[in-house]
Design a protein around this motif. Structure first.
Motif, short mmCIF file in Angstrom:
data_model
loop_
_atom_site.label_atom_id
_atom_site.label_comp_id
_atom_site.label_asym_id
_atom_site.label_seq_id
_atom_site.Cartn_x
_atom_site.Cartn_y
_atom_site.Cartn_z
N GLU A 152 -39.14 -4.36 56.35
CA GLU A 152 -37.71 -4.83 56.01
C GLU A 152 -36.91 -5.21 57.18
O GLU A 152 -36.44 -6.43 57.34
CB GLU A 152 -37.18 -3.78 55.07
CG GLU A 152 -35.97 -4.36 54.29
CD GLU A 152 -36.32 -4.86 53.03
OE1 GLU A 152 -36.13 -5.96 52.69
OE2 GLU A 152 -37.12 -4.26 52.16
N GLN A 154 -38.07 -5.65 60.12
CA GLN A 154 -38.33 -6.64 61.13
C GLN A 154 -38.30 -8.08 60.34
O GLN A 154 -38.18 -9.07 61.15
CB GLN A 154 -39.92 -6.54 61.50
CG GLN A 154 -40.13 -5.25 62.49
CD GLN A 154 -41.46 -5.30 62.99
OE1 GLN A 154 -42.56 -5.59 62.48
NE2 GLN A 154 -41.64 -5.07 64.31
N ARG A 155 -38.33 -8.01 58.87
CA ARG A 155 -38.08 -9.21 58.53
C ARG A 155 -36.60 -9.83 58.70
O ARG A 155 -36.32 -11.19 58.81
CB ARG A 155 -38.55 -9.38 56.90
CG ARG A 155 -38.30 -10.67 55.86
CD ARG A 155 -38.89 -10.19 54.63
NE ARG A 155 -38.10 -9.34 53.94
CZ ARG A 155 -36.96 -9.60 53.23
NH1 ARG A 155 -36.39 -10.97 53.29
NH2 ARG A 155 -36.12 -8.94 52.63
N TRP A 156 -35.65 -8.97 58.64
CA TRP A 156 -34.30 -9.23 58.70
C TRP A 156 -34.06 -9.88 60.02
O TRP A 156 -33.28 -10.72 60.28
CB TRP A 156 -33.46 -8.12 58.12
CG TRP A 156 -33.22 -8.20 56.71
CD1 TRP A 156 -33.83 -7.24 55.78
CD2 TRP A 156 -32.52 -9.10 56.00
NE1 TRP A 156 -33.43 -7.66 54.66
CE2 TRP A 156 -32.80 -8.89 54.48
CE3 TRP A 156 -31.86 -10.47 56.20
CZ2 TRP A 156 -32.07 -9.49 53.68
CZ3 TRP A 156 -31.38 -11.05 55.29
CH2 TRP A 156 -31.45 -10.70 53.96
N LYS A 158 -36.14 -11.02 62.21
CA LYS A 158 -36.43 -12.48 62.22
C LYS A 158 -35.72 -13.46 61.60
O LYS A 158 -35.39 -14.50 62.34
CB LYS A 158 -38.06 -12.50 61.65
CG LYS A 158 -38.62 -13.47 61.98
CD LYS A 158 -40.34 -13.69 61.45
CE LYS A 158 -40.83 -15.09 61.76
NZ LYS A 158 -42.11 -15.06 61.03
N ASN A 159 -35.06 -13.21 60.55
CA ASN A 159 -34.07 -14.10 60.07
C ASN A 159 -32.74 -14.37 60.70
O ASN A 159 -32.14 -15.29 60.86
CB ASN A 159 -33.77 -13.50 58.34
CG ASN A 159 -34.69 -13.58 57.14
OD1 ASN A 159 -35.60 -14.46 57.55
ND2 ASN A 159 -34.37 -13.13 56.25
N PHE A 160 -32.55 -13.34 61.47
CA PHE A 160 -31.43 -13.52 62.41
C PHE A 160 -31.68 -14.00 63.84
O PHE A 160 -30.41 -14.09 64.61
CB PHE A 160 -30.73 -11.92 62.70
CG PHE A 160 -30.26 -11.49 61.32
CD1 PHE A 160 -29.44 -12.09 60.24
CD2 PHE A 160 -30.57 -10.32 61.05
CE1 PHE A 160 -29.09 -11.60 58.97
CE2 PHE A 160 -29.96 -9.51 59.77
CZ PHE A 160 -29.30 -10.35 58.73
N ASN A 161 -32.95 -14.37 63.94
CA ASN A 161 -33.06 -14.96 65.19
C ASN A 161 -32.99 -13.98 66.45
O ASN A 161 -32.87 -14.40 67.51
CB ASN A 161 -32.22 -16.29 65.82
CG ASN A 161 -32.87 -17.36 64.61
OD1 ASN A 161 -34.14 -17.69 64.05
ND2 ASN A 161 -31.97 -18.17 64.30
N ASN A 183 -24.75 -14.69 64.11
CA ASN A 183 -25.64 -13.84 62.93
C ASN A 183 -24.96 -12.53 62.74
O ASN A 183 -25.37 -11.64 62.19
CB ASN A 183 -27.11 -13.75 63.10
CG ASN A 183 -27.47 -15.34 62.94
OD1 ASN A 183 -27.12 -16.25 62.37
ND2 ASN A 183 -28.64 -15.64 63.69
N GLU A 186 -23.44 -10.80 59.55
CA GLU A 186 -24.25 -10.72 58.36
C GLU A 186 -25.24 -9.86 58.81
O GLU A 186 -25.63 -8.81 57.70
CB GLU A 186 -24.98 -12.21 58.22
CG GLU A 186 -25.95 -12.10 56.81
CD GLU A 186 -26.84 -13.50 56.97
OE1 GLU A 186 -27.63 -13.46 55.90
OE2 GLU A 186 -26.79 -14.35 57.67
N ALA A 187 -25.69 -9.47 59.95
CA ALA A 187 -26.68 -8.36 60.44
C ALA A 187 -26.00 -7.23 59.97
O ALA A 187 -26.51 -6.40 59.39
CB ALA A 187 -26.90 -8.59 61.79
#
Length: 202
Positions: A152, A154-156, A158-161, A183, A186-187
């Motif tokens: 979870e 690591q996925r987020w 990645k989403n946040f660059n 970002n 949001e993070a």
């Protein structure tokens, strides 16, 4: 909307340019820079490469707040070298960059106006050779979490660059990552919704 202050400008790669005036040679080396220690290391290397040079004048600017900069005339008349070099960095609104101008004296005194022109011109020539790039302003963050939440997290990230700087993966994990300013909000919101995850800005 992305504002200009979400990014900073720097140069992509190291470049070297040469300028001559009345027998004196000015070799300007411009290079990307992340900290003062890296600058000192590079300056030492240049001094070893050019043992017979007379002056190693320089300027650098690091960081995004505008306060971390330095310039040096290295024995040239005050204000004739470091300031003109820094002026070229600032005229292009660059940071995380240094320029060292190595001078071989040619026997003829150039005078202060001549020196200002020589150091300014050689710095400008070096900057012309390297493409200017935009980089996102990032914040260094630490995420502490339970191992079961690894996918979870690591996925987020990645989403946040995010760029992972360090990680300790045990039963309880810790990841240090750089997250772009755009970002961050949001993070912070996402990670605060999870139980057993601590999100902090270094």
């Amino acid at each position: 909307m992305v504002s200009q202050k979400d990014f900073f400008q720097t140069i992509q790669q190291e470049t070297v340019a040469e300028y001559k005036d009345r027998g004196s040679r000015f070799l300007a080396c411009a290079f990307p820079l992340s900290n003062k220690l890296a600058f000192k290391h590079k300056l030492d290397l240049l001094k070893k490469e050019h043992p017979k040079a007379n002056h190693f004048c320089f300027a650098y600017r690091i960081g995004i707040d505008g306060n971390n900069f330095r310039s040096s005339d290295d024995g040239e008349p005050s204000g004739s070298a470091g300031k003109p070099i820094l002026g070229q960095i600032d005229s292009k609104e660059l940071t995380n960059i240094a320029i060292v101008v190595v001078r071989y004296f040619g026997g003829t005194l150039l005078g202060v106006p001549g020196l200002i022109n020589a150091y300014k011109t050689s710095a400008a020539l070096a900057l012309q050779l390297s493409p200017i790039i935009k980089k996102p302003i990032v914040f260094r963050c630490t995420i502490d979490f339970d191992y079961t939440q690894m996918n979870e997290v690591q996925r987020w990230l990645k989403n946040f660059n995010a760029q992972i700087i360090a990680q300790e993966l045990q039963l309880f994990c810790k990841i240090t990552a750089d997250i772009p300013k755009t970002n961050m909000e949001e993070a912070r919101n996402i990670f605060s919704q999870f139980q057993n995850i601590t999100f902090s800005i270094s």
